[in-house]
Design a protein around this motif. Structure first.
Motif, short mmCIF file in Angstrom:
data_model
loop_
_atom_site.label_atom_id
_atom_site.label_comp_id
_atom_site.label_asym_id
_atom_site.label_seq_id
_atom_site.Cartn_x
_atom_site.Cartn_y
_atom_site.Cartn_z
N ARG A 1 -1.85 -7.43 -14.45
CA ARG A 1 -1.14 -6.42 -15.24
C ARG A 1 -1.12 -5.05 -14.58
O ARG A 1 -0.23 -4.24 -14.86
CB ARG A 1 -1.78 -6.32 -16.63
CG ARG A 1 -1.47 -7.50 -17.54
CD ARG A 1 -2.16 -7.39 -18.87
NE ARG A 1 -3.62 -7.45 -18.71
CZ ARG A 1 -4.48 -7.40 -19.73
NH1 ARG A 1 -4.03 -7.26 -20.95
NH2 ARG A 1 -5.77 -7.48 -19.50
N CYS A 2 -2.09 -4.79 -13.72
CA CYS A 2 -2.12 -3.48 -13.07
C CYS A 2 -1.18 -3.41 -11.87
O CYS A 2 -1.02 -2.35 -11.26
CB CYS A 2 -3.54 -3.13 -12.64
SG CYS A 2 -4.29 -4.32 -11.50
N ASP A 3 -0.55 -4.55 -11.50
CA ASP A 3 0.41 -4.58 -10.39
C ASP A 3 1.82 -4.39 -10.91
O ASP A 3 2.13 -4.65 -12.08
CB ASP A 3 0.31 -5.91 -9.63
CG ASP A 3 -1.01 -6.07 -8.91
OD1 ASP A 3 -1.62 -5.05 -8.57
OD2 ASP A 3 -1.43 -7.22 -8.69
N SER A 4 2.70 -3.99 -10.01
CA SER A 4 4.11 -3.86 -10.38
C SER A 4 4.74 -5.23 -10.58
O SER A 4 4.21 -6.26 -10.14
CB SER A 4 4.86 -3.10 -9.28
OG SER A 4 4.88 -3.86 -8.08
N TRP A 5 5.90 -5.23 -11.26
CA TRP A 5 6.60 -6.51 -11.50
C TRP A 5 6.95 -7.18 -10.17
O TRP A 5 6.79 -8.39 -10.02
CB TRP A 5 7.87 -6.23 -12.30
CG TRP A 5 8.69 -7.47 -12.54
CD1 TRP A 5 8.56 -8.37 -13.56
CD2 TRP A 5 9.76 -7.96 -11.71
NE1 TRP A 5 9.47 -9.39 -13.42
CE2 TRP A 5 10.23 -9.16 -12.30
CE3 TRP A 5 10.37 -7.52 -10.54
CZ2 TRP A 5 11.27 -9.91 -11.75
CZ3 TRP A 5 11.41 -8.25 -9.99
CH2 TRP A 5 11.86 -9.44 -10.59
N LYS B 1 5.47 -6.96 -7.27
CA LYS B 1 4.29 -7.51 -6.61
C LYS B 1 3.80 -8.77 -7.32
O LYS B 1 3.35 -9.72 -6.68
CB LYS B 1 3.18 -6.46 -6.56
CG LYS B 1 2.01 -6.86 -5.69
CD LYS B 1 1.02 -5.73 -5.53
CE LYS B 1 -0.15 -6.14 -4.63
NZ LYS B 1 -1.12 -5.03 -4.43
N ARG B 2 3.88 -8.80 -8.64
CA ARG B 2 3.48 -10.00 -9.38
C ARG B 2 4.37 -11.17 -9.02
O ARG B 2 3.89 -12.30 -8.83
CB ARG B 2 3.51 -9.74 -10.89
CG ARG B 2 2.46 -8.76 -11.38
CD ARG B 2 2.27 -8.89 -12.88
NE ARG B 2 3.51 -8.59 -13.60
CZ ARG B 2 3.82 -7.38 -14.05
NH1 ARG B 2 3.01 -6.35 -13.84
NH2 ARG B 2 4.95 -7.19 -14.71
N ARG C 1 -3.07 5.69 -2.64
CA ARG C 1 -1.90 4.81 -2.74
C ARG C 1 -2.24 3.42 -2.23
O ARG C 1 -3.00 3.25 -1.29
CB ARG C 1 -0.72 5.37 -1.94
CG ARG C 1 -0.18 6.71 -2.47
CD ARG C 1 1.06 7.12 -1.72
NE ARG C 1 0.82 7.23 -0.28
CZ ARG C 1 1.77 7.43 0.63
NH1 ARG C 1 3.02 7.50 0.25
NH2 ARG C 1 1.47 7.52 1.91
N THR C 2 -1.65 2.41 -2.86
CA THR C 2 -1.87 1.05 -2.42
C THR C 2 -1.27 0.81 -1.04
O THR C 2 -0.24 1.41 -0.69
CB THR C 2 -1.27 0.04 -3.43
OG1 THR C 2 -1.50 -1.29 -2.93
CG2 THR C 2 0.22 0.26 -3.59
N SER D 1 2.52 -4.19 -0.56
CA SER D 1 3.86 -4.14 -1.13
C SER D 1 4.39 -5.57 -1.17
O SER D 1 3.81 -6.47 -0.54
CB SER D 1 4.77 -3.26 -0.26
OG SER D 1 4.95 -3.86 1.02
#
Length: 297
Positions: A123-127, A129-130, A202-203, A206
C-alpha cells in the motif's frame, strides 16, 4: 555465531542517522555477536562521511565503492567482505524496520537457513510500482520451474552461514541475489510484516527498474524464452511448407523464396538462438549443478 547486518546506501543522508540510532538500540538488546557493515554505493551527498563517523564504533564498518554500481553489486560487495557467520541485508530508508531483527534471528535459531521478510501489502507503493511488481512475479512463475520464487519478498532477509558460504563460493555475476538465494534450496521461511512508508529522501526504484530486474532475472535463470522461440520457428516452418503445398497459385519463385525464409527462420531459431545460445548460458553459468545440504568448502 557472528551476525553481520549489511546496509547498502546510496544518497541516504536524510534518514541514515535515525536508522543507525534505531539499529544500534536493537543490537544492544540482541543476544548475538553482531556487527554492522555499511556499503556506500557511490553516494553523492554526505552519506559516506556519516557512515565513516558511525565506523568509529568498533561494531561498525564502512565500505566505499568507487562509484554507483547499483544495489545488487553493493550487496555482493558486502557479502564478499563478510568473514563468515550469517548476514541480514536491509535498506536504511526505514521501510524495513530494524525492530524486526530479533524476530529474524529467532527464526534462524529454529533451523531456517534463509529467513525472508514478506510484505503483507504494498500500500505504501505507487499503483504503477504495484502493477510492475505483480507482473514480475507472474512472469517468474511462468518462466522458472526449477525453484519457487516467494512473492512480495525483497532483499530484506537473513542468510545463514551455509547459504552464505555457497553464495561466496560462486562467482555469479547474474546480479539477482533474491533469485540466487531461492535457487540454493536451503531451508527457508517467510515472515510477514507491514512495510512502512519511506521516512525521508527519494526512492531509488521505479517501474522501469522492476522491468530491468525482470529481464535480468529471465536471462540469468531461465532458457524457456529461447526454447519457446525454437518452437515458434518450427511451427512457422511447418505452416510455410503447408502453404506451399496447398496453394497452387504461388509461382515457383515465390515458393522457393518462402521455403528459404522458413528454413532460415528454422535454422536461426532452433540451431543458433534456441539451442546453442541456451546451452552456452548453461555451461558458462558459475552456479554448480547441485549443492550439499551443508556447504563443504
Amino acid at each position: 555465531m557472528k551476525l553481520t547486518i549489511l546496509v547498502p546506501c546510496f544518497n541516504e543522508q536524510c534518514v541514515i542517522t535515525e536508522f543507525h540510532s534505531r539499529l544500534m538500540a536493537i543490537i544492544e538488546r540482541l543476544n548475538t555477536n553482531t556487527e554492522v557493515l555499511y556499503i556506500n554505493d557511490g553516494s553523492q551527498d554526505q552519506t559516506g562521511a556519516i557512515i565513516d563517523q558511525f565506523a568509529q564504533d568498533p561494531r561498525v564498518t564502512s565500505l566505499h565503492l568507487s562509484r554507483n554500481f547499483g544495489k545488487e553489486a553493493a550487496m555482493r560487495a558486502g557479502i564478499n567482505a563478510v568473514q563468515g557467520g550469517a548476514v541480514i541485508i536491509m535498506d536504511c530508508d526505514l521501510q524495513d524496520p530494524p525492530e524486526l531483527i530479533p524476530l529474524m534471528v529467532q527464526e534462524w535459531r529454529k533451523g531456517h537457513e534463509i529467513v525472508n521478510m514478506q510484505r503483507r501489502s504494498r500500500r505504501c507503493d505507487s499503483w504503477a510500482k504495484r502493477m510492475a511488481a505483480q507482473l514480475y512475479y507472474v512472469t517468474m512463475d511462468q518462466l522458472i520451474d526449477d525453484f519457487e520464487v516467494p512473492r512480495q519478498v525483497s532483499d530484506f532477509r537473513l542468510i545463514g552461514p551455509n547459504a552464505l558460504a555457497a553464495i561466496r563460493a560462486m562467482d555469479d555475476n547474474a546480479g539477482v541475489l533474491k533469485l540466487l538465494v531461492s535457487w540454493l534450496g536451503y531451508p527457508s521461511t517467510e515472515v510477514n510484516y507491514d512495510r512502512k512508508p519511506r521516512q525521508a529522501g527519494r526512492t531509488k526504484w521505479s517501474p522501469l527498474s522492476l522491468l530491468d530486474l525482470c529481464v535480468d532475472s529471465i536471462l540469468a535463470f531461465s532458457t524457456r524464452p529461447l526454447r519457446m522461440y525454437s518452437y515458434l520457428s518450427v511451427t512457422s516452418f511447418l505452416l510455410g511448407s503447408l502453404w506451399i503445398a496447398v496453394d497452387a497459385t504461388l509461382s515457383q519463385l515465390t515458393q522457393l523464396h518462402l521455403l528459404a525464409q522458413s528454413l532460415l527462420l528454422l535454422c536461426l531459431g532452433t540451431a543458433v538462438v534456441g539451442e546453442y545460445v541456451g546451452r552456452v548460458l548453461t555451461v558458462v553459468n558459475p552456479r554448480p549443478n547441485a549443492l550439499h545440504k551443508r556447504h563443504q568448502p
